[in-house]
Design a protein around this motif. Structure first.
Motif, PDB file in Angstrom:
ATOM      1  N   LYS A 168      -1.234  -5.063  -5.012  1.00 11.60           N
ATOM      2  CA  LYS A 168       0.125  -5.574  -5.185  1.00 11.60           C
ATOM      3  C   LYS A 168       1.069  -4.990  -4.141  1.00 11.60           C
ATOM      4  CE  LYS A 168      -0.148  -6.401 -10.178  1.00 11.60           C
ATOM      5  NZ  LYS A 168       0.370  -5.966 -11.505  1.00 11.60           N
ATOM      6  N   VAL A 169       0.927  -3.649  -3.915  1.00  9.24           N
ATOM      7  CA  VAL A 169       1.782  -3.001  -2.914  1.00  9.24           C
ATOM      8  C   VAL A 169       1.532  -3.586  -1.534  1.00  9.24           C
ATOM      9  CG1 VAL A 169       2.304  -0.822  -1.775  1.00  9.24           C
ATOM     10  CG2 VAL A 169       1.926  -0.870  -4.248  1.00  9.24           C
ATOM     11  N   VAL A 170       0.226  -3.734  -1.211  1.00  3.67           N
ATOM     12  CA  VAL A 170      -0.125  -4.276   0.108  1.00  3.67           C
ATOM     13  C   VAL A 170       0.361  -5.708   0.246  1.00  3.67           C
ATOM     14  CG1 VAL A 170      -2.040  -4.904   1.618  1.00  3.67           C
ATOM     15  CG2 VAL A 170      -2.090  -2.725   0.379  1.00  3.67           C
ATOM     16  N   VAL A 171       0.198  -6.487  -0.842  1.00  3.87           N
ATOM     17  CA  VAL A 171       0.642  -7.884  -0.794  1.00  3.87           C
ATOM     18  C   VAL A 171       2.163  -7.945  -0.616  1.00  3.87           C
ATOM     19  CG1 VAL A 171       0.899  -9.984  -2.172  1.00  3.87           C
ATOM     20  CG2 VAL A 171      -1.297  -8.826  -2.067  1.00  3.87           C
ATOM     21  N   THR A 172       2.878  -7.006  -1.305  1.00  4.46           N
ATOM     22  CA  THR A 172       4.335  -6.960  -1.136  1.00  4.46           C
ATOM     23  C   THR A 172       4.701  -6.675   0.320  1.00  4.46           C
ATOM     24  OG1 THR A 172       4.598  -6.181  -3.411  1.00  4.46           O
ATOM     25  CG2 THR A 172       6.448  -5.821  -1.903  1.00  4.46           C
ATOM     26  N   LYS A 173       3.982  -5.688   0.903  1.00  2.77           N
ATOM     27  CA  LYS A 173       4.239  -5.375   2.313  1.00  2.77           C
ATOM     28  C   LYS A 173       3.901  -6.553   3.211  1.00  2.77           C
ATOM     29  CE  LYS A 173       3.545  -0.368   1.914  1.00  2.77           C
ATOM     30  NZ  LYS A 173       2.743   0.795   2.364  1.00  2.77           N
ATOM     31  N   LEU A 174       2.733  -7.192   2.915  1.00  2.00           N
ATOM     32  CA  LEU A 174       2.339  -8.342   3.736  1.00  2.00           C
ATOM     33  C   LEU A 174       3.331  -9.485   3.581  1.00  2.00           C
ATOM     34  CD1 LEU A 174      -1.534  -8.369   3.180  1.00  2.00           C
ATOM     35  CD2 LEU A 174      -0.327  -7.812   5.281  1.00  2.00           C
ATOM     36  N   THR A 175       3.820  -9.650   2.328  1.00  2.91           N
ATOM     37  CA  THR A 175       4.819 -10.696   2.116  1.00  2.91           C
ATOM     38  C   THR A 175       6.086 -10.406   2.915  1.00  2.91           C
ATOM     39  OG1 THR A 175       3.953 -11.069  -0.114  1.00  2.91           O
ATOM     40  CG2 THR A 175       6.163 -11.916   0.375  1.00  2.91           C
ATOM     41  N   GLY A 176       6.480  -9.105   2.871  1.00  2.06           N
ATOM     42  CA  GLY A 176       7.636  -8.721   3.676  1.00  2.06           C
ATOM     43  C   GLY A 176       7.388  -8.935   5.152  1.00  2.06           C
TER      44      GLY A 176
END
Length: 850
Positions: A168-176
């Motif tokens: 989730k954290v990585v996806v949030t960063k990737l989304t950002g």
């Protein structure tokens, strides 16, 4: 080759077929669900799994718990059963097929080994990575590492939960990052559009310029051709008129000769030849050659221009990164003084960005709840550098914020302490006076103790209240003994003493314990002849003033010789009998040499930097952390900043007291920032007697004199200087503009008219001014002959001023302010009466080449 449905990697079927692939219950469940969904969504009837073979009742529901298709009869039987009634049922349609993934639960798994079919796979063999039953753990997997499946499942659940959170954290960063990329793509389009507009605008401007130049050339061509054509046409008309006149007289003569009688010929014969001869003579006096040549040559040098145009402009794919941009500022901010910050824009890779155009802002905030904000003025130098200037109005803690395109640059925000501006125009009054015999030098310990070198051949130590704490040394030549300790410096708990009479430097503790000594009398390397001053820099290098050897020697902290700065060298930076030494905030060495008239500045490596001041025999110097130099010239303290001087004189009876007070104040300046200021007033009789004695002394010896005169109340002292040649002729010039009023008033006779001059200069804004106004011929002559007009002034175009008058000045702004509409009207009305007006606070004597 096939693609793994779990990791989506391409792989090949191993030897032995699909049966030897790793066990995958999840994939088996997915395949089972897919099979049920296929049956549920098909258009054909599905047989009931509970009815006997041959039953014709089709299934109407699917039990997600039993994994059976049920007809209507079996469904009623299912509902009547106390255990089965709680099972989840879905219809045989699209909606039921979609619900399978959420409602259908995997069935229990049983061992596939013979005679173990009724045993559930409740254990996991970590050795074989295989689900096994209880019997298998005691037979084929007896010596393997086997754990209950629930224990392994909990471990895997925790790992998967952690992996999900991390995902989730990585996806949030990737989304950002994706959003940032999208923003950057939009910015690229915006930059492309802006660059496109800039290119179009630049080339449209070029095209307009070329068109304007083309029109200008064509206009000039038309004017030249018209001038030539007009001149040739006028010449042709003149020729045609002469031809007509000659033809007229010749025709008349021919007619008379043919038809008229002798009487008529006699009557007209004299007139016609006379007129014809006059016309022929006029032809002989003019040139019959065309008065214009036909050539019109055009010169348009396009080759070099085309080469430059082919190289015109650049497109860059990099941009300054605010976090990489460094900024440099002056070390101290002062109230009411412009504070400068220079920004060097750099890319994210650290390379300097060589172009301007970036939005840079700067502000200074006072660190209170409702603190005042000072906004900076930004100058874009168009080479990637920017200068921000701010003028703080309040003393105290501030925060400096510098942004580039809305983002903070490196080290922003940054804390900044704004200090009150010091006023050295009057002597500072000491908090208390310490009495001791012949104090020569003062230095301050970090703890506030005051060390004073005296004529008593010792060093007195006082506390901050002026109470004597210790006496270091006594007269002698032994270790820890002194003969006139004229120079002292302390760093930490180490005290360095210039033992002048013993021609050496001693190193002691702050309590007076002897540590080391070096040097002896002589002129060799590391030897001294009356060392008068010693200072120590941040790198623990000792700089010693070798007075009678006319040099400065640099040592390490243990007395090892490093470098010599020879004052007897040729050139403008030579010095002799140097007395005082001081460091400026940049670490340069300032040298005050007795017998010199300037302060010399050198780097710590001995490289000459510059000189400043115009002093007679400077003997001491101190520099505060704001860069102000305070120089002692005999009994006079002189403030130097940016090569300008301000003097503070005192009565001869008060001279010794003033010297002690000044030295005391300079020693205390870092500790006592709130000292009050006083000034020493000298009676006019003392000034006159001193000026006369000084004048007589210098006229006889040097043909040059100088004295420091105290001004009227409220006006700081100013120097008056002059020179004589042959007979005693003394010319004076005021060096500060404070007395400009008196100078101007003395030049104007108050009778019968009254002329009033009013000057209201700001206290901290007193720039030089040079202005001359008068008849053109006079102004041009004076601009060649007078120093200030020749070297500092230029012609200033003044609107509405009479054409017979001319103005020259070093400041067009000053001309605009001084020559108001009323003054211009007055000058125009009396232009013939105005010969020459000259305002200047610089040297106005005979000009010499610089």
């Amino acid at each position: 080759m096939f693609q793994c449905p779990i990791c989506e990697q391409n792989t090949s079927i191993p030897v032995g077929g699909a049966s030897v692939l790793p066990q995958n219950l999840h994939l088996g469940f997915e395949v089972e669900v897919a099979g049920y969904m296929s049956k549920m969504t098909s258009n054909s009837d599905v047989a009931c799994d509970q009815c006997a073979e041959g039953s014709s009742d089709p299934a109407v529901v699917f039990c997600c718990t039993c994994h059976h298709f049920l007809c209507a009869f079996c469904l009623e039987h299912h509902k009547r059963n106390r255990v089965w009634s709680k099972h989840n049922m879905v219809g045989l349609d699209q909606e039921g097929a979609r619900q399978l993934h959420t409602t259908m639960k995997p069935r229990d798994h049983y061992c596939s080994q013979p005679s173990h079919e009724d045993n559930k796979l409740n254990f996991y063999c970590e050795t074989c990575s295989l689900l096994v039953c209880l019997h298998c753990t005691t037979v084929t997997h007896k010596s393997h590492t086997v754990k209950e499946i629930s224990t392994i499942a909990k471990t895997h659940q925790m790992e998967m939960a952690g992996a999900l959170e991390e995902a989730k954290v990585v996806v949030t960063k990737l989304t950002g990052a994706i959003n940032e990329n999208n923003r950057m793509i939009e910015q690229v389009e915006i930059s492309k559009r802006n660059a496109f507009l800039a290119i179009n605008q630049a080339f449209e401007t070029l095209q307009q310029t070329l068109e304007e130049r083309k029109k200008t050339l064509l206009s000039e061509l038309e004017a030249i051709s018209l001038s030539k054509t007009t001149a040739l046409t006028l010449q042709k008309e003149q020729f045609e008129k002469m031809v007509g006149d000659i033809g007229h007289y010749t025709d008349m003569a021919s007619q008379i000769l043919q038809t008229h009688t002798d009487h008529e010929i006699v009557a007209l014969g004299g007139l016609i030849p006379t007129e014809l001869q006059a016309t022929l003579k006029r032809v002989q006096t003019i040139s019959l050659t065309p008065n214009q040549h036909s050539n019109i040559t055009v010169s348009v040098q396009t080759d070099e221009l085309i080469k430059q145009l082919l190289k015109l402009g650049n497109i860059f794919d990099f941009y300054p990164s605010p976090s990489s941009c460094a900024w440099i500022s002056t070390s101290v901010a002062k109230v009411g003084t412009r504070y400068a910050v220079k920004i060097q824009s750099k890319t994210s890779e650290g390379a300097e960005y060589p172009h301007g155009g970036v939005e840079v802002k700067g502000e200074m905030r006072f660190k209170t709840h409702n603190g005042a904000v000072v906004y900076g003025e930004v100058e874009d130098h168009r080479d990637g550098t920017y200068t921000i200037t701010l003028t703080p109005q309040t003393a105290g803690p501030h925060q400096l914020l510098i942004t580039m395109d809305g983002q903070h640059v490196q080290n922003s925000p940054n804390d900044l302490d704004v200090r009150p501006k010091r006023d050295y125009r009057t002597l500072c009054n000491a908090q208390q006076v310490i009495k001791c015999n012949g104090p020569w030098c003062v230095t301050i310990h970090d703890n506030g103790d005051i060390y004073v070198g005296s004529d008593d051949h010792c060093i007195y130590v006082f506390d901050q209240t002026g109470q004597l704490k210790n006496t270091i040394g006594r007269k002698g030549s032994g270790d820890g003994q002194f003969s006139y300790p004229f120079g002292i410096s302390i760093k930490g708990d180490v005290l360095y003493v210039a033992d002048t009479g013993n021609h050496r430097v001693q190193k002691l503790t702050s309590s007076g314990k002897f540590l080391h000594k070096f040097g002896q009398q002589g002129s060799g390397q590391g030897q001294f002849n009356m060392p008068l001053a010693v200072i120590i820099d941040s790198n623990n290098k000792l700089i010693v003033s070798d007075f009678s050897n006319h040099r400065i020697q640099i040592f390490n902290e243990n007395g090892g010789w490093l470098l010599t700065i020879d004052g007897k060298c040729s050139g403008n930076h030579s010095f002799q009998s140097q007395w005082g030494l001081a460091f400026d905030p940049q670490g340069n060495i300032h040298v005050a040499a007795w017998g010199s008239i300037t302060i010399q500045v050198f780097t710590r490596d001995g490289v000459y930097v510059r000189m400043y001041g115009d002093l007679d025999d400077p003997t001491g110097i101190a520099i505060d952390d704001e860069g102000y130099s305070l120089v002692r010239v005999g009994g006079v303290m002189v403030e130097c900043e940016d090569d300008t001087l301000a003097s503070y004189s005192e009565d001869e009876k008060e001279m010794e007291k003033a010297e002690r007070a000044v030295e005391w104040t300079m020693a205390k300046k870092r500790k006592l920032h709130d000292v009050k200021c006083v000034s020493y007033t000298v009676p006019a009789t003392v000034l006159r007697s001193r000026a006369e004695s000084t004048t007589k002394k210098y006229l006889g010896a040097y043909q040059r004199w100088r004295t420091w005169a105290d001004a009227r109340q409220g006006v700081p002292s100013f120097p008056v200087q002059g020179a004589s040649s042959g007979a005693v002729r003394v010319g004076t010039s005021l060096q500060r503009r404070q007395d400009l009023f008196t100078l101007l008033l003395s030049l104007v006779c108050p009778s019968p008219d009254t002329v009033m001059f009013t000057f209201q200069p700001a206290a901290d804004d007193m720039d030089n001014i040079v202005l001359a106004l008068g008849q053109k011929k006079t102004i041009l002559k004076q601009s060649k002959d007078l120093e200030d007009l020749k070297n500092y002034s230029t012609i200033v175009r003044t609107k509405d001023l009479d054409s017979s008058l001319m103005v020259v000045s070093d400041s067009s702004e000053a001309v605009t302010l001084l020559l108001s509409n009323q003054i211009v009207a007055f000058l125009n009305k009396n232009a013939s009466s105005v010969e020459y007006i000259h305002l200047s606070d610089l040297y106005t004597g005979a000009a010499h080449d610089r």
